[in-house]
Scaffold this motif. Structure first.
Motif, PDB file in Angstrom:
ATOM      1  N   ASN A   5     -14.820  14.484 -16.341  1.00 51.41           N
ATOM      2  CA  ASN A   5     -13.709  14.490 -16.749  1.00 51.41           C
ATOM      3  C   ASN A   5     -13.462  16.427 -16.710  1.00 51.41           C
ATOM      4  O   ASN A   5     -12.607  16.846 -17.161  1.00 51.41           O
ATOM      5  N   VAL A   6     -14.650  16.968 -16.779  1.00 50.40           N
ATOM      6  CA  VAL A   6     -13.896  18.694 -16.658  1.00 50.40           C
ATOM      7  C   VAL A   6     -13.013  18.660 -15.427  1.00 50.40           C
ATOM      8  O   VAL A   6     -13.342  19.333 -15.279  1.00 50.40           O
ATOM      9  N   ALA A   7     -13.992  17.461 -14.722  1.00 50.73           N
ATOM     10  CA  ALA A   7     -13.940  17.225 -12.823  1.00 50.73           C
ATOM     11  C   ALA A   7     -12.205  17.094 -12.768  1.00 50.73           C
ATOM     12  O   ALA A   7     -11.601  18.327 -12.488  1.00 50.73           O
ATOM     13  N   ARG A   8     -11.772  16.610 -14.343  1.00 47.35           N
ATOM     14  CA  ARG A   8     -10.810  15.829 -13.975  1.00 47.35           C
ATOM     15  C   ARG A   8      -9.583  16.986 -14.280  1.00 47.35           C
ATOM     16  O   ARG A   8      -8.297  17.391 -13.704  1.00 47.35           O
ATOM     17  N   MET A   9     -10.149  17.216 -15.673  1.00 49.45           N
ATOM     18  CA  MET A   9      -9.301  19.110 -16.137  1.00 49.45           C
ATOM     19  C   MET A   9      -8.906  20.204 -15.115  1.00 49.45           C
ATOM     20  O   MET A   9      -7.779  20.715 -15.052  1.00 49.45           O
ATOM     21  N   PHE A  19       0.837  -1.299   0.279  1.00 52.23           N
ATOM     22  CA  PHE A  19       0.179  -0.441   0.023  1.00 52.23           C
ATOM     23  C   PHE A  19       0.919   0.931   0.081  1.00 52.23           C
ATOM     24  O   PHE A  19       0.097   2.799  -0.494  1.00 52.23           O
ATOM     25  N   SER A  20       2.173   1.205   0.186  1.00 49.85           N
ATOM     26  CA  SER A  20       2.830   2.565   0.371  1.00 49.85           C
ATOM     27  C   SER A  20       3.287   3.183  -1.158  1.00 49.85           C
ATOM     28  O   SER A  20       4.014   4.178  -0.687  1.00 49.85           O
ATOM     29  N   PHE A  21       2.784   2.055  -2.431  1.00 48.07           N
ATOM     30  CA  PHE A  21       2.943   2.402  -3.552  1.00 48.07           C
ATOM     31  C   PHE A  21       1.825   3.404  -4.065  1.00 48.07           C
ATOM     32  O   PHE A  21       1.807   3.713  -5.138  1.00 48.07           O
ATOM     33  N   ALA A  22       0.113   3.190  -3.678  1.00 47.68           N
ATOM     34  CA  ALA A  22      -0.874   3.254  -3.999  1.00 47.68           C
ATOM     35  C   ALA A  22      -0.829   4.544  -3.513  1.00 47.68           C
ATOM     36  O   ALA A  22      -0.857   4.737  -2.637  1.00 47.68           O
ATOM     37  N   GLN A  23      -1.284   5.135  -4.564  1.00 49.37           N
ATOM     38  CA  GLN A  23      -1.579   6.816  -4.491  1.00 49.37           C
ATOM     39  C   GLN A  23      -3.393   7.133  -4.143  1.00 49.37           C
ATOM     40  O   GLN A  23      -4.030   6.548  -4.694  1.00 49.37           O
ATOM     41  N   SER A  24      -3.978   7.658  -3.572  1.00 51.97           N
ATOM     42  CA  SER A  24      -5.534   7.921  -2.964  1.00 51.97           C
ATOM     43  C   SER A  24      -5.609   9.071  -4.211  1.00 51.97           C
ATOM     44  O   SER A  24      -4.537  10.397  -4.431  1.00 51.97           O
ATOM     45  N   ALA A  25      -6.342   9.094  -5.097  1.00 53.49           N
ATOM     46  CA  ALA A  25      -7.400  10.045  -5.501  1.00 53.49           C
ATOM     47  C   ALA A  25      -6.782  11.609  -4.963  1.00 53.49           C
ATOM     48  O   ALA A  25      -7.483  11.721  -3.677  1.00 53.49           O
ATOM     49  N   GLN A  26      -6.670  12.611  -5.893  1.00 58.90           N
ATOM     50  CA  GLN A  26      -6.686  13.948  -5.396  1.00 58.90           C
ATOM     51  C   GLN A  26      -7.632  14.419  -6.278  1.00 58.90           C
ATOM     52  O   GLN A  26      -8.486  14.406  -7.029  1.00 58.90           O
ATOM     53  N   TYR A  27      -8.321  15.781  -4.295  1.00 55.61           N
ATOM     54  CA  TYR A  27      -9.049  16.677  -5.990  1.00 55.61           C
ATOM     55  C   TYR A  27      -9.284  18.207  -5.273  1.00 55.61           C
ATOM     56  O   TYR A  27      -9.526  18.537  -4.200  1.00 55.61           O
ATOM     57  N   ILE A  54     -26.089  15.657 -10.970  1.00 52.06           N
ATOM     58  CA  ILE A  54     -26.086  16.845 -10.182  1.00 52.06           C
ATOM     59  C   ILE A  54     -25.166  17.148  -9.722  1.00 52.06           C
ATOM     60  O   ILE A  54     -24.331  18.530  -8.820  1.00 52.06           O
ATOM     61  N   PRO A  55     -24.909  16.136  -8.062  1.00 45.06           N
ATOM     62  CA  PRO A  55     -23.312  16.408  -7.726  1.00 45.06           C
ATOM     63  C   PRO A  55     -21.803  17.656  -7.932  1.00 45.06           C
ATOM     64  O   PRO A  55     -21.738  17.555  -7.566  1.00 45.06           O
ATOM     65  N   VAL A  56     -21.720  16.533  -9.298  1.00 45.66           N
ATOM     66  CA  VAL A  56     -20.697  16.994  -9.589  1.00 45.66           C
ATOM     67  C   VAL A  56     -20.936  18.134 -10.129  1.00 45.66           C
ATOM     68  O   VAL A  56     -19.717  19.113 -10.133  1.00 45.66           O
ATOM     69  N   TYR A  57     -22.130  18.766 -11.126  1.00 45.54           N
ATOM     70  CA  TYR A  57     -22.383  20.265 -11.426  1.00 45.54           C
ATOM     71  C   TYR A  57     -22.259  20.438 -10.194  1.00 45.54           C
ATOM     72  O   TYR A  57     -21.797  22.394 -10.862  1.00 45.54           O
ATOM     73  N   ASP A  58     -23.022  20.461  -9.343  1.00 45.35           N
ATOM     74  CA  ASP A  58     -23.004  21.179  -7.793  1.00 45.35           C
ATOM     75  C   ASP A  58     -20.801  21.525  -7.763  1.00 45.35           C
ATOM     76  O   ASP A  58     -20.822  23.032  -7.395  1.00 45.35           O
ATOM     77  N   ALA A  59     -20.756  20.891  -6.794  1.00 48.82           N
ATOM     78  CA  ALA A  59     -18.919  20.743  -7.632  1.00 48.82           C
ATOM     79  C   ALA A  59     -17.864  21.665  -8.050  1.00 48.82           C
ATOM     80  O   ALA A  59     -17.029  22.545  -8.077  1.00 48.82           O
ATOM     81  N   VAL A 108     -11.960  20.123  -7.676  1.00 50.88           N
ATOM     82  CA  VAL A 108     -13.573  19.556  -7.250  1.00 50.88           C
ATOM     83  C   VAL A 108     -13.537  18.647  -6.388  1.00 50.88           C
ATOM     84  O   VAL A 108     -13.171  17.660  -6.497  1.00 50.88           O
ATOM     85  N   LYS A 109     -14.063  19.348  -5.165  1.00 58.66           N
ATOM     86  CA  LYS A 109     -14.170  18.249  -4.367  1.00 58.66           C
ATOM     87  C   LYS A 109     -14.701  17.270  -4.293  1.00 58.66           C
ATOM     88  O   LYS A 109     -16.123  16.841  -4.795  1.00 58.66           O
ATOM     89  N   GLY A 110     -14.060  15.909  -3.831  1.00 60.30           N
ATOM     90  CA  GLY A 110     -14.875  14.758  -4.558  1.00 60.30           C
ATOM     91  C   GLY A 110     -15.632  14.238  -5.677  1.00 60.30           C
ATOM     92  O   GLY A 110     -15.807  13.068  -6.203  1.00 60.30           O
ATOM     93  N   PHE A 111     -15.160  14.603  -7.082  1.00 61.82           N
ATOM     94  CA  PHE A 111     -15.286  14.277  -8.314  1.00 61.82           C
ATOM     95  C   PHE A 111     -13.622  14.857  -9.151  1.00 61.82           C
ATOM     96  O   PHE A 111     -13.249  15.877  -8.361  1.00 61.82           O
ATOM     97  N   GLY A 112     -13.824  14.216 -10.233  1.00 62.12           N
ATOM     98  CA  GLY A 112     -12.445  13.966 -10.671  1.00 62.12           C
ATOM     99  C   GLY A 112     -10.904  13.274 -10.425  1.00 62.12           C
ATOM    100  O   GLY A 112     -10.287  14.708 -11.022  1.00 62.12           O
ATOM    101  N   GLY A 113     -10.923  13.015  -9.633  1.00 62.57           N
ATOM    102  CA  GLY A 113     -10.088  12.168  -9.162  1.00 62.57           C
ATOM    103  C   GLY A 113      -8.610  11.982 -10.195  1.00 62.57           C
ATOM    104  O   GLY A 113      -9.421  11.620 -10.754  1.00 62.57           O
ATOM    105  N   ILE A 114      -7.256  12.340  -9.653  1.00 68.03           N
ATOM    106  CA  ILE A 114      -6.552  13.036  -9.810  1.00 68.03           C
ATOM    107  C   ILE A 114      -5.667  12.176  -8.911  1.00 68.03           C
ATOM    108  O   ILE A 114      -5.355  12.211  -8.120  1.00 68.03           O
ATOM    109  N   TYR A 115      -4.008  12.234 -10.202  1.00 70.59           N
ATOM    110  CA  TYR A 115      -2.721  11.099  -9.295  1.00 70.59           C
ATOM    111  C   TYR A 115      -1.264  12.021  -9.333  1.00 70.59           C
ATOM    112  O   TYR A 115      -1.488  12.736 -10.703  1.00 70.59           O
ATOM    113  N   GLU A 116      -0.876  12.599  -8.536  1.00 72.09           N
ATOM    114  CA  GLU A 116       0.494  12.669  -8.888  1.00 72.09           C
ATOM    115  C   GLU A 116       1.266  12.517 -10.057  1.00 72.09           C
ATOM    116  O   GLU A 116       1.181  11.227 -10.040  1.00 72.09           O
ATOM    117  N   VAL A 117       1.806  12.768 -10.657  1.00 70.08           N
ATOM    118  CA  VAL A 117       2.643  12.266 -11.605  1.00 70.08           C
ATOM    119  C   VAL A 117       4.850  12.688 -11.487  1.00 70.08           C
ATOM    120  O   VAL A 117       4.485  13.882 -11.936  1.00 70.08           O
TER     121      VAL A 117
END
Length: 180
Positions: free
Chosen positions: A74-78, A19-27, A123-128, A30-39
């Motif tokens: 994907n809008v949240a991801r961007m 688990f030390s190499f696994a990353q958690s998604a970051q937001y 709707i929750p994504v659009y709200d965020a 846009v809180k809670g949607f469009g999770g991305i990862y550090e590269v």
């Protein structure tokens, strides 16, 4: 006993190292949607000192009506990818114009439920997204063609005359055009 203890410690260390190499998604934006990862090896990143003007032409709806559309997410991801690079939300000027098959992603729960038998998961994504400063517009021509009214939409969306005029208004103003 010590051998058993040593084996247990070894197994625990092996298990937790996975688990030390696994990353958690970051937001970041846009809180809670469009999770991305550090590269860490990325050499190409958005410049946090620049202003970003982006117009997203969203025509593709969700694959499954009970799930968040990957295009809305994907809008949240961007947004979050820019945030991960240090771009503050104040430097992100994002407009999403929704039309075509994507129009159903902006329906309010009542209209969505009538059509698909479930509340609108987008709707929750659009709200965020709106909380992060994104402006969501729906094509008035698409509304008319599908016999939908403003009252069928979730409250945060604005009605534009058309997607075509929204695009031709903002592209000459320097907005980058993305097609989803």
């Amino acid at each position: 006993m010590t051998r058993l203890f040593a084996s247990a410690i070894f197994c625990f260390a092996l298990f937790t190292s996975q688990f030390s190499f696994a990353q958690s998604a970051q937001y970041p934006l846009v809180k809670g949607f469009g999770g991305i990862y550090e590269v860490p090896d990325a050499t190409e990143k958005p410049d946090p000192s620049k202003e970003y003007f982006i117009l997203i032409d969203m025509t593709t709806g969700g694959a499954e009506n009970a799930e968040i559309s990957r295009w809305v997410d994907n809008v949240a991801r961007m947004m979050n990818l820019h945030g991960l690079a240090g771009v503050p939300k104040e430097r992100m000027h994002i407009k999403v114009v929704v039309h075509g098959g994507a129009i159903f992603t902006v329906l309010g729960d009542e209209a969505y439920n009538k059509r698909f038998g479930t509340d609108n998961p987008n709707i929750p994504v659009y709200d965020a997204l709106e909380e992060a400063g994104v402006e969501v517009l729906v094509c008035g021509q698409s509304l008319h063609a599908r016999r939908l009214a403003k009252s069928d939409l979730y409250p945060g969306v604005q009605v534009a005359l058309s997607a075509l005029t929204t695009i031709t208004t903002y592209i000459p103003q320097g907005y980058t055009y993305l097609k989803f």
